[in-house]
Write a protein that holds these residues in place. Structure first.
Motif, PDB file in Angstrom:
ATOM      1  N   ASN A 419      52.773  59.141  71.064  1.00 39.65           N
ATOM      2  CA  ASN A 419      52.265  59.342  69.711  1.00 39.65           C
ATOM      3  C   ASN A 419      50.809  58.935  69.611  1.00 39.65           C
ATOM      4  OD1 ASN A 419      54.213  60.185  67.388  1.00 39.65           O
ATOM      5  ND2 ASN A 419      55.486  58.929  68.727  1.00 39.65           N
ATOM      6  N   ARG A 421      48.545  58.966  71.978  1.00 43.86           N
ATOM      7  CA  ARG A 421      47.726  59.975  72.654  1.00 43.86           C
ATOM      8  C   ARG A 421      47.608  61.244  71.819  1.00 43.86           C
ATOM      9  NH1 ARG A 421      50.338  58.760  78.572  1.00 43.86           N
ATOM     10  NH2 ARG A 421      48.684  57.387  79.339  1.00 43.86           N
ATOM     11  N   ARG A 422      48.694  61.622  71.139  1.00 41.60           N
ATOM     12  CA  ARG A 422      48.655  62.817  70.290  1.00 41.60           C
ATOM     13  C   ARG A 422      47.703  62.628  69.113  1.00 41.60           C
ATOM     14  NH1 ARG A 422      51.426  63.864  65.696  1.00 41.60           N
ATOM     15  NH2 ARG A 422      52.862  62.118  66.052  1.00 41.60           N
ATOM     16  N   PRO A 425      43.437  62.062  70.668  1.00 37.87           N
ATOM     17  CA  PRO A 425      43.374  62.888  71.890  1.00 37.87           C
ATOM     18  C   PRO A 425      42.214  62.547  72.807  1.00 37.87           C
ATOM     19  CG  PRO A 425      42.739  64.158  69.934  1.00 37.87           C
ATOM     20  CD  PRO A 425      43.305  62.868  69.442  1.00 37.87           C
TER      21      PRO A 425
END
Length: 533
Positions: A419, A421-422, A425
């Motif tokens: 989550n 990293r999402r 980004p």
């Protein structure tokens, strides 16, 4: 015979194998017991085991009597009504058919003619003016909680299990919960971080990583006794560690004196002025003395280590929550948000919000206040674009992030790390790991699936993902952020938000939290037009 709940040698582990409860032994009677502990320690899990929503891995749960359970959050379906909370939809439908003359004689024989009145009385007792056919989606979070509490006590179970019952409630709602428990004649087990509520308890059950401990009395008495216990354990640990140091120093000194004496003996033997047989005897005695001294020193040090370990075992080792935020770079004069002549609601002829106008400039810190049901969460839905206004317009002029009560921005099927990293980004692995570690998700803890987290852990994960990156949003919107946090975590989040240099828009009934984060303006709903600061 009075109703009881008995937990014997209870153990339960998370799906990834982490032991959450181990050899737990507890019993409850007709008392009000507060269940306290840090986020993720197993409080909700214990309630689920008692309610038989989970099966223990080992041990037993024996329940003598009926149990009603108020979950931490309601899962509300689009067609559900208040009547469904009371499991009374069919019975009320029968009464309506009877009024219309469409019920059979057999149906009329089984009709409960006082049911609707009794349900409305129960709702009124919780301060909720709603009909049984009211859709749950038309109620605010606080109103849903009131309705669920009314339905819970309606059946008069022998035990009520309450998981954070004052979350989402305004001051008047919290008082009704406290009054309800004060007059409740049966058993109640309450998970809460609400200190006022916990002060009405007959006993406090503390869950820690060290196990489960029962304390007689309320929260204030528990805190006093806990402080004394912790001070005594730290004193015992300090004394044991001092004794270890003293013994180690004494052993070194004894060894040094023995070494000096042995050197003198060896020099005499080398000079030849000591008979060989006498020198041999002295050597044997020296070796025997050295062995005895070493064994005695090791025995004493072993006893001291055991004492130190015992004292250390009584002190829970806790990782601190350290919330540090990068700068948003928001200028003081920048218009962040503008709300103009907004009207909104579920029906055009009965809007919840009417002609609402206000603006947010620069790093203002604004609290949206008001009783349950006046439109606080509706207003946040308008600002974030989840709801469309009936009239007027909303203009958000900077990037923003919203943490709602369910932390809906997180993908519950993914890990915390995935989550992060999402939502960030551009962050490399070291940045991700460092940010999550500051929010107490270190190493493998960052790999936990969001659906396996407690409410407090989920909020921490949401905060980490939103504000833990290199570029926090200039506008942060929080909906009841302290609902699921333990007291120590609330204080850490307060410290982090004080350091945040962006604009804050917060819905909260926690006045101490609002003061601690430096709120500069209150918008008190309902109001029409431009509100006073």
């Amino acid at each position: 015979m009075s109703a009881t709940i008995t937990l014997s040698h209870l153990a339960w582990s998370t799906p990834d194998g982490r032991a959450l409860l181990s050899d737990c032994n507890l019993s409850f009677t007709a008392e009000r017991a507060g269940l306290v502990g840090r986020n993720g320690v197993g409080k909700t899990t214990l309630l689920r085991l008692i309610a038989q929503d989970l099966v223990p891995h080992t041990g037993t749960v024996a329940v003598g009597g009926t149990v009603g359970w108020l979950r931490q959050s309601l899962a509300v379906g689009p067609e559900e009504t208040v009547a469904d909370l009371f499991r009374a939809r069919e019975a009320l439908d029968l009464l309506r058919r009877a009024d219309a003359g469409n019920a059979t004689a057999d149906e009329l024989a089984g009709a409960d003619w006082t049911l609707e009145t009794r349900i409305e009385t129960a709702l009124g007792g919780m301060g909720l003016d709603a009909e049984p056919r009211t859709p749950l989606t038309a109620l605010s979070g606080g109103q849903q909680t009131r309705a669920a509490l009314a339905a819970l006590v309606f059946d008069e179970p022998d035990f009520i299990l309450l998981d954070e019952p004052t979350n989402n409630l305004d001051g008047e709602g919290r008082k009704r919960v406290i009054d309800l428990l004060a007059s409740w004649p049966k058993g109640a087990i309450v998970v809460s971080h609400d200190r006022d509520l916990l002060d009405t308890m007959d006993a406090i059950i503390e869950l820690t990583s060290l196990g489960v401990t029962r304390y007689g009395g309320n929260w204030s008495l528990y805190r006093e006794r806990k402080a004394l216990e912790l001070a005594a354990s730290r004193k015992d640990l300090d004394e044991a560690e001092r004794r270890l140091d003293d013994l180690a120093r004494s052993a070194r000194q004894t060894a040094e004196r023995k070494a000096r004496k042995d050197r003198v003996g060896r020099k005499k033997a080398l000079k030849g002025d000591m008979p060989r047989i006498l020198a041999g005897g002295l050597k044997m005695r020296s070796e025997a003395t050295s062995g005895n001294n070493a064994r005695l020193a090791e025995d004493r040090q072993s006893e001291a280590r055991i004492a130190a370990d015992a004292a250390r075992a009584r002190i829970e080792v806790l990782a601190p929550l350290s919330v540090t935020l990068a700068s948003t770079g928001l200028p003081a004069g920048r218009t962040v948000l503008e709300v103009s002549e907004i009207s909104a609601g579920y029906a055009a002829d009965a809007p919840i919000l009417k002609n609402l106008s206000f603006s947010v400039t620069g790093p203002e810190r604004i609290a949206i206040c008001g009783p349950n049901g006046v439109g606080k969460t509706t207003l946040l839905g308008l600002i974030t674009g989840r709801l469309a206004p009936l009239s007027g317009h909303v203009s958000v002029r900077v990037g923003f992030a919203m943490l709602d009560q369910q932390v809906g921005l997180l993908d519950t099927s993914a890990s915390i790390l995935a989550n992060f990293r999402r939502l960030n980004p551009g962050a490399d692995d070291n940045t991700c790991r460092a940010a999550l570690a500051r929010f107490m998700f270190r190493a493998d803890a960052a790999l936990q699936t969001v659906s396996d987290l407690s409410g407090g852990q989920r909020l921490r994960a949401g905060l980490a993902c939103v504000v833990g990156g290199m570029s926090p949003p200039p506008l942060l919107i929080l909906d009841e952020p302290t609902n699921h946090l333990d007291i120590d975590s609330i204080e850490a989040v307060e410290a982090g938000l004080r350091a945040y240099d962006g604009a804050l828009l917060v819905v909260s009934h926690d006045t101490a939290f609002l003061q601690a984060i430096g709120i500069t303006r209150h918008l008190n709903l309902p109001f029409e037009g431009d509100p006073a600061s």
